[in-house]
Enzyme design. Structure first.
Site, PDB file in Angstrom:
ATOM      1  N   SER A 298       1.716  13.314   7.314  1.00 43.92           N
ATOM      2  CA  SER A 298       1.908  11.951   8.057  1.00 43.92           C
ATOM      3  C   SER A 298       2.099  11.739   9.556  1.00 43.92           C
ATOM      4  O   SER A 298       2.808  12.667  10.304  1.00 43.92           O
ATOM      5  CB  SER A 298       3.024  11.172   7.175  1.00 43.92           C
TER       6      SER A 298
ATOM      7  N   TYR B 175      12.278   9.679   5.892  1.00 42.32           N
ATOM      8  CA  TYR B 175      11.032  10.247   5.405  1.00 42.32           C
ATOM      9  C   TYR B 175      10.195  11.148   6.381  1.00 42.32           C
ATOM     10  O   TYR B 175       9.366  12.009   6.080  1.00 42.32           O
ATOM     11  CB  TYR B 175      10.112   8.799   5.195  1.00 42.32           C
TER      12      TYR B 175
ATOM     13  N   GLU C  28       3.658   9.855  10.597  1.00 41.43           N
ATOM     14  CA  GLU C  28       5.232   9.435  10.997  1.00 41.43           C
ATOM     15  C   GLU C  28       6.123  10.840  11.384  1.00 41.43           C
ATOM     16  O   GLU C  28       7.017  10.517  11.755  1.00 41.43           O
ATOM     17  CB  GLU C  28       5.882   9.019   9.285  1.00 41.43           C
TER      18      GLU C  28
HETATM   19  P1  NDP Z   1       2.244   5.582  -3.089  1.00 41.52           P
HETATM   20  O1  NDP Z   1       3.356   5.278  -2.565  1.00 41.52           O
HETATM   21  O2  NDP Z   1       0.977   4.774  -3.029  1.00 41.52           O
HETATM   22  O3  NDP Z   1       2.052   6.815  -4.177  1.00 41.52           O
HETATM   23  C1  NDP Z   1       2.929   7.672  -4.064  1.00 41.52           C
HETATM   24  C2  NDP Z   1       2.656   8.646  -5.535  1.00 41.52           C
HETATM   25  O4  NDP Z   1       3.954   9.427  -5.747  1.00 41.52           O
HETATM   26  C3  NDP Z   1       2.702   7.710  -6.851  1.00 41.52           C
HETATM   27  O5  NDP Z   1       1.798   8.173  -7.447  1.00 41.52           O
HETATM   28  C4  NDP Z   1       4.387   7.907  -7.206  1.00 41.52           C
HETATM   29  O6  NDP Z   1       4.467   7.481  -8.603  1.00 41.52           O
HETATM   30  C5  NDP Z   1       4.562   9.419  -6.888  1.00 41.52           C
HETATM   31  N1  NDP Z   1       5.712   9.924  -7.013  1.00 41.52           N
HETATM   32  C6  NDP Z   1       6.797   9.387  -6.377  1.00 41.52           C
HETATM   33  N2  NDP Z   1       7.945  10.043  -6.647  1.00 41.52           N
HETATM   34  C7  NDP Z   1       7.410  11.157  -7.547  1.00 41.52           C
HETATM   35  C8  NDP Z   1       8.378  12.104  -8.035  1.00 41.52           C
HETATM   36  N3  NDP Z   1       9.425  12.378  -8.049  1.00 41.52           N
HETATM   37  N4  NDP Z   1       7.589  12.930  -8.901  1.00 41.52           N
HETATM   38  C9  NDP Z   1       6.223  13.041  -8.886  1.00 41.52           C
HETATM   39  N5  NDP Z   1       5.566  11.716  -8.138  1.00 41.52           N
HETATM   40  C10 NDP Z   1       5.935  10.917  -7.507  1.00 41.52           C
HETATM   41  O7  NDP Z   1       1.703   6.529  -1.628  1.00 41.52           O
HETATM   42  P2  NDP Z   1       0.135   6.843  -0.958  1.00 41.52           P
HETATM   43  O8  NDP Z   1      -0.908   6.814  -1.786  1.00 41.52           O
HETATM   44  O9  NDP Z   1      -0.122   5.427  -0.044  1.00 41.52           O
HETATM   45  O10 NDP Z   1       0.214   7.859  -0.147  1.00 41.52           O
HETATM   46  C11 NDP Z   1      -0.150   9.206  -0.727  1.00 41.52           C
HETATM   47  C12 NDP Z   1       0.736  10.443   0.031  1.00 41.52           C
HETATM   48  O11 NDP Z   1       0.353  10.634   1.260  1.00 41.52           O
HETATM   49  C13 NDP Z   1       1.949  10.216  -0.030  1.00 41.52           C
HETATM   50  O12 NDP Z   1       2.801  11.380   0.095  1.00 41.52           O
HETATM   51  C14 NDP Z   1       2.385   9.508   1.292  1.00 41.52           C
HETATM   52  O13 NDP Z   1       3.634   9.849   2.087  1.00 41.52           O
HETATM   53  C15 NDP Z   1       1.326  10.299   2.170  1.00 41.52           C
HETATM   54  N6  NDP Z   1       0.613   9.769   3.210  1.00 41.52           N
HETATM   55  C16 NDP Z   1       0.225   8.373   3.198  1.00 41.52           C
HETATM   56  C17 NDP Z   1      -0.015   7.396   4.020  1.00 41.52           C
HETATM   57  C18 NDP Z   1      -0.625   6.095   4.052  1.00 41.52           C
HETATM   58  O14 NDP Z   1      -0.686   5.147   5.132  1.00 41.52           O
HETATM   59  N7  NDP Z   1      -1.010   5.551   2.961  1.00 41.52           N
HETATM   60  C19 NDP Z   1      -0.541   8.221   5.564  1.00 41.52           C
HETATM   61  C20 NDP Z   1       0.032   9.512   5.754  1.00 41.52           C
HETATM   62  C21 NDP Z   1       0.647  10.105   4.637  1.00 41.52           C
HETATM   63  P3  NDP Z   1       4.845   6.249  -9.189  1.00 41.52           P
HETATM   64  O15 NDP Z   1       3.488   5.408  -9.195  1.00 41.52           O
HETATM   65  O16 NDP Z   1       5.088   6.528 -10.517  1.00 41.52           O
HETATM   66  O17 NDP Z   1       5.806   5.392  -7.941  1.00 41.52           O
HETATM   67  P1  GDR Z   2       4.812   2.983   7.746  1.00 39.08           P
HETATM   68  O1  GDR Z   2       4.008   1.445   7.084  1.00 39.08           O
HETATM   69  O2  GDR Z   2       6.090   2.530   8.251  1.00 39.08           O
HETATM   70  O3  GDR Z   2       3.875   2.930   9.176  1.00 39.08           O
HETATM   71  O4  GDR Z   2       4.511   3.759   6.849  1.00 39.08           O
HETATM   72  P2  GDR Z   2       4.665   0.168   6.628  1.00 39.08           P
HETATM   73  O5  GDR Z   2       3.506  -0.647   6.228  1.00 39.08           O
HETATM   74  O6  GDR Z   2       5.902   0.048   5.757  1.00 39.08           O
HETATM   75  O7  GDR Z   2       5.141  -0.359   8.247  1.00 39.08           O
HETATM   76  C1  GDR Z   2       4.366  -0.740   9.335  1.00 39.08           C
HETATM   77  C2  GDR Z   2       5.033  -1.287  10.419  1.00 39.08           C
HETATM   78  O8  GDR Z   2       5.210  -2.729  10.211  1.00 39.08           O
HETATM   79  C3  GDR Z   2       6.425  -2.906  10.407  1.00 39.08           C
HETATM   80  N1  GDR Z   2       6.903  -4.140   9.345  1.00 39.08           N
HETATM   81  C4  GDR Z   2       7.033  -4.045   8.348  1.00 39.08           C
HETATM   82  N2  GDR Z   2       7.014  -3.023   7.248  1.00 39.08           N
HETATM   83  C5  GDR Z   2       7.221  -3.439   6.105  1.00 39.08           C
HETATM   84  N3  GDR Z   2       6.871  -2.515   5.223  1.00 39.08           N
HETATM   85  N4  GDR Z   2       7.556  -4.808   5.718  1.00 39.08           N
HETATM   86  C6  GDR Z   2       7.707  -5.787   6.503  1.00 39.08           C
HETATM   87  O9  GDR Z   2       8.260  -6.757   6.336  1.00 39.08           O
HETATM   88  C7  GDR Z   2       7.474  -5.541   8.006  1.00 39.08           C
HETATM   89  N5  GDR Z   2       7.744  -6.213   9.104  1.00 39.08           N
HETATM   90  C8  GDR Z   2       7.352  -5.332  10.093  1.00 39.08           C
HETATM   91  C9  GDR Z   2       7.457  -1.763  10.249  1.00 39.08           C
HETATM   92  O10 GDR Z   2       8.519  -1.738  10.899  1.00 39.08           O
HETATM   93  C10 GDR Z   2       6.353  -0.707  10.652  1.00 39.08           C
HETATM   94  O11 GDR Z   2       6.518  -0.601  12.021  1.00 39.08           O
HETATM   95  C11 GDR Z   2       3.399   4.047   5.984  1.00 39.08           C
HETATM   96  C12 GDR Z   2       3.510   4.735   4.701  1.00 39.08           C
HETATM   97  O12 GDR Z   2       2.334   4.676   4.082  1.00 39.08           O
HETATM   98  C13 GDR Z   2       4.060   6.096   4.883  1.00 39.08           C
HETATM   99  O13 GDR Z   2       4.016   6.748   3.793  1.00 39.08           O
HETATM  100  C14 GDR Z   2       2.859   6.916   5.713  1.00 39.08           C
HETATM  101  O14 GDR Z   2       3.335   8.270   6.076  1.00 39.08           O
HETATM  102  C15 GDR Z   2       2.780   6.222   7.079  1.00 39.08           C
HETATM  103  O15 GDR Z   2       2.336   4.956   6.933  1.00 39.08           O
HETATM  104  C16 GDR Z   2       1.612   6.834   8.040  1.00 39.08           C
END
Ligand code: NDP
Ligand code: GDR
Length: 362
Positions: free
Chosen positions: A155, A178, A157
């Site tokens: 990520s 995270y 992050e």
């Molecule tokens: P989501 O939060 O939508 O999905 C997370 C998934 O992980 C779900 O299927 C969840 O299951 C599963 N999970 C959670 N805990 C466990 C566990 N203990 N064992 C097995 N599975 C588990 O994430 P995204 O699809 O957005 O992201 C996919 C991956 O990419 C994640 O690893 C995230 O950290 C990473 N990532 C995401 C980014 C983004 O912008 N979306 C950017 C960079 C990295 P359940 O549905 O049951 O909760």
């Molecule tokens: P992020 O996504 O932390 O970048 O992680 P998120 O959408 O949670 O936050 C983005 C930015 O928005 C600001 N923010 C808020 N965020 C949330 N969730 N709720 C609020 O009410 C709010 N108000 C302002 C946050 O402070 C932050 O700066 C996501 C996840 O998908 C991670 O798993 C992944 O790795 C990174 O993107 C890349």
């Protein structure tokens, strides 16, 4: 043999033909996090390519397969191409058993406690699932002695406080439990590549969104609120820091990059991003405009949504993925905001009119 369970779909590994859809490859893949945003899009992509897809499903007290229900196949049907298996990244033995039985060609580790704000409230749990879970999976591959390729969902992050633009050479400076857990997963993946010759690739993905984005991430929280405010179901939207800058891309394009990384000749690590970023405030303005609303009339500040340490600006440089994988993003953040608002308005209208709501396939 891995057992299909619960509301599972698809075949067991060795009765699959992989010929049910599209251009059959005969390959199989295991996806952790299959029920999440990315898992659902990746499943669609792999099924279209003719893969047999196995998904790791964690037990929940209520149904957690909403994003993949449209791909459901009756578990009693022959020749299915999607099957779910109950397991958890916290259970290393289950991972070894599953990998030994399924022997997938590719593993995509998308499972994680993925919410940054929540990781401050549950740091140890986040470390266990997101960091140690990755190590358990890598070790399960090694212990089961299978020949497979693995994609690790790293990520942006991990860059945290490192100033933008960030690329593969930018030093990590995570700002949350995270982010720290993802840095551990990144280096564990590199280490298994170097120590054991495993084909292991890190995708360092910047934020990517879609109508299937979890409702508590900021983009979806905003677009869902637009739909609900228009419908008179809520008046205020409470948010935290509006000054954060993020490089928001479109999730279906990002899962293509994951697949491309595992088709490359050599395993490597790649940044995946649009290179164009904006503030939470600008996204908010665009989304409310798309819904015919003025955000200033509805948005309130709530410090509960701030993080103890914030990541101010993430802007990715994906030149390497472009040059070596031929990957290029197409959807801009403003288009994304409009697509998500339209999808949330349509979903809410369907819900209010009593129609059954299906997962948006875009
Ligand atoms: P989501 O939060 O939508 O999905 C997370 C998934 O992980 C779900 O299927 C969840 O299951 C599963 N999970 C959670 N805990 C466990 C566990 N203990 N064992 C097995 N599975 C588990 O994430 P995204 O699809 O957005 O992201 C996919 C991956 O990419 C994640 O690893 C995230 O950290 C990473 N990532 C995401 C980014 C983004 O912008 N979306 C950017 C960079 C990295 P359940 O549905 O049951 O909760
Ligand atoms: P992020 O996504 O932390 O970048 O992680 P998120 O959408 O949670 O936050 C983005 C930015 O928005 C600001 N923010 C808020 N965020 C949330 N969730 N709720 C609020 O009410 C709010 N108000 C302002 C946050 O402070 C932050 O700066 C996501 C996840 O998908 C991670 O798993 C992944 O790795 C990174 O993107 C890349």
């Amino acid at each position: 043999m891995g057992k299909s369970v619960g509301n599972s779909v698809g075949p067991s590994a060795d009765d699959s033909t992989g010929e049910s859809l599209g251009d059959s490859t005969g390959k199989s893949a295991l996806i952790t996090g299959i029920t999440g945003q990315d898992g659902s899009y990746l499943t669609e992509l792999l099924l279209e390519k003719g893969y047999t897809v196995h998904g790791l499903l964690r037990r929940s007290s209520s149904f957690n397969t909403g994003r993949i229900d449209h791909l459901y196949e009756d578990p009693h049907d022959e020749g299915r191409s999607l099957v779910l298996h109950h397991a958890d990244l916290a259970d290393g033995v289950a991972l070894v058993n599953l990998l030994r039985d399924l022997r997938p060609d590719e593993v995509y580790n998308l499972g994680a406690q993925s919410h940054v704000r929540v990781s401050f409230d549950s740091p140890l749990y986040t470390g266990d699932v997101t960091a140690m879970g990755t190590l358990r999976l890598l070790e399960a591959i090694r212990a089961s002695g299978i020949d497979t390729r693995i994609y690790q969902a790293s990520s942006s992050e991990m860059f945290g406080a490192a100033p933008p633009p960030q690329n593969e050479a930018t030093p990590f400076h995570p700002r949350s439990p995270y982010g720290c857990a993802k840095v551990f997963g990144y280096w564990a993946t590199v280490n298994y590549r170097e120590a054991y010759g495993l084909f292991a690739a890190n995708g360092i993905l910047f934020n990517h969104e879609s109508p299937r984005r979890g409702e508590t991430f900021v983009t979806r929280k905003i677009t869902r609120a637009v739909a609900r405010i228009r419908a008179g179901l809520q008046h205020h939207l409470y948010l935290g820091n509006l000054d954060a800058v993020r490089d928001w891309g479109y999730a279906p394009e990002y899962v293509e990059a994951m697949w491309l990384m595992l088709q490359a000749e050599r395993p490597d690590d790649y940044v995946v991003a649009t290179g164009s970023a904006t503030t939470v405030r600008a996204f908010l303005e665009e989304a409310f405009l798309a819904g015919g609303l003025d955000w200033r009339a509805h948005v309130r500040f709530d410090p509960a949504y701030e993080r103890p340490s914030e990541v101010d600006a993430l802007i990715g440089d994906a030149a390497k993925a472009h040059d070596l994988l031929g990957w290029k993003p197409r959807v801009t953040w403003a288009e994304l905001a409009r697509v998500m608002v339209e999808a949330d308005i349509a979903a809410l209208e369907a819900e209010l009119s009593g129609e059954s709501v299906r997962v948006d396939r875009r």
